[in-house]
Design an enzyme around this catalytic site. Sequence first.
Site, short mmCIF file in Angstrom:
data_model
loop_
_atom_site.label_atom_id
_atom_site.label_comp_id
_atom_site.label_asym_id
_atom_site.label_seq_id
_atom_site.Cartn_x
_atom_site.Cartn_y
_atom_site.Cartn_z
N CYS A 131 0.85 -1.22 -0.07
CA CYS A 131 0.05 -0.04 -0.18
C CYS A 131 0.78 1.42 -0.11
O CYS A 131 1.25 1.63 1.09
CB CYS A 131 -0.81 0.05 1.28
SG CYS A 131 -1.86 1.54 1.33
N CYS A 134 -0.43 4.26 2.12
CA CYS A 134 -0.06 3.82 3.66
C CYS A 134 1.41 3.90 3.94
O CYS A 134 1.59 4.85 5.04
CB CYS A 134 -0.40 2.32 4.13
SG CYS A 134 -2.27 1.85 3.38
N ASP A 135 2.35 3.48 3.11
CA ASP A 135 3.57 3.46 3.63
C ASP A 135 4.69 4.36 2.80
O ASP A 135 5.95 4.62 3.12
CB ASP A 135 4.16 2.21 3.53
CG ASP A 135 3.21 1.20 4.48
OD1 ASP A 135 2.92 2.05 5.60
OD2 ASP A 135 3.01 0.04 4.20
#
Length: 307
Positions: A131, A134-135
């Site tokens: 993701c 997300c990261d």
Amino acid sequence: MRNVVIIGSGCAGNTAAIYTARANLKPLVVSGHEAGGQLSLTTLVENFPGFPEGIMGPELVENMKKQAQNFGAEYLHGAVIDTDLSTRPFRINVEGEWIETRTLIIASGASDRWLGLENEHRLIGHGVSSCATCDGFFYRGKKIMVVGGGDSAMEEANFLTRFGSEVALVHRREEFRASKIMLDRARHNPKIKFVMNTVVEDVFDVSQKLVTGVRLRNVKTGETWEQDVDGFFVAIGHIPNTKIFKGQIETDPDGYILSKGGARTNIAGVFHAGDVQDRTYRQAITASGAGCMAAIEAERYLEAEGH
């Protein structure tokens, strides 16, 4: 006889549990194979509102679970192995035991497709991710690699150029599944370097507990080489966890539940929430929002029936 059974204990399932428990419906949450859902695989979550310092993924889902339990939600550890949604009450088989319920909320999520490398799994959350939104932030000024050939791979690679010093896009074939517009966007991005006809054979370095590089192999020439990498993103799609509803709940060809408006499915009294239906956003916050919607729909449905 249950008023509400919720399948899944990620953000969608836990939020649905909070809402239905507060409505005094005493929901039963079946936690599933991956208790806590996708967030249990992540480390620091920085984009969930209300946590200015960020919060660890497992801690966030555990907090949601405790909140639901405080209002009377019950959790059952185990996986659903069969369902009968042909008649009311609906019947759910949790590892051999049948449970009856007036309404059902499906929040069983979608599992990431991984490459299947042994070290890849050991490094999830330590440089291996599925993701970018997300990261990506953690790889500012670093070397990033994305594996995949579809729209999601192009989208992830483009997004990651905001952070990384360079992004290598590795694809096992010469041609892409991605749409022309997404592919063109990636090709025109000077930070993205395409590595074609190539597969990843290994990810390093488990002993350091973080990603330091990969071993690649050209499928045409057989040549292998190692490349330094800090962030390794696998973007080869997701598999919605809907196999147990096959032939009952309407899905698209990939298995994602088809929404019939709001959180409704094709079966009255059965509702969907989160990644099991959402192939576009797949965020903790959108899953939680969907859990809230499903809970309110279930509550109104039961009220209309006089429960």
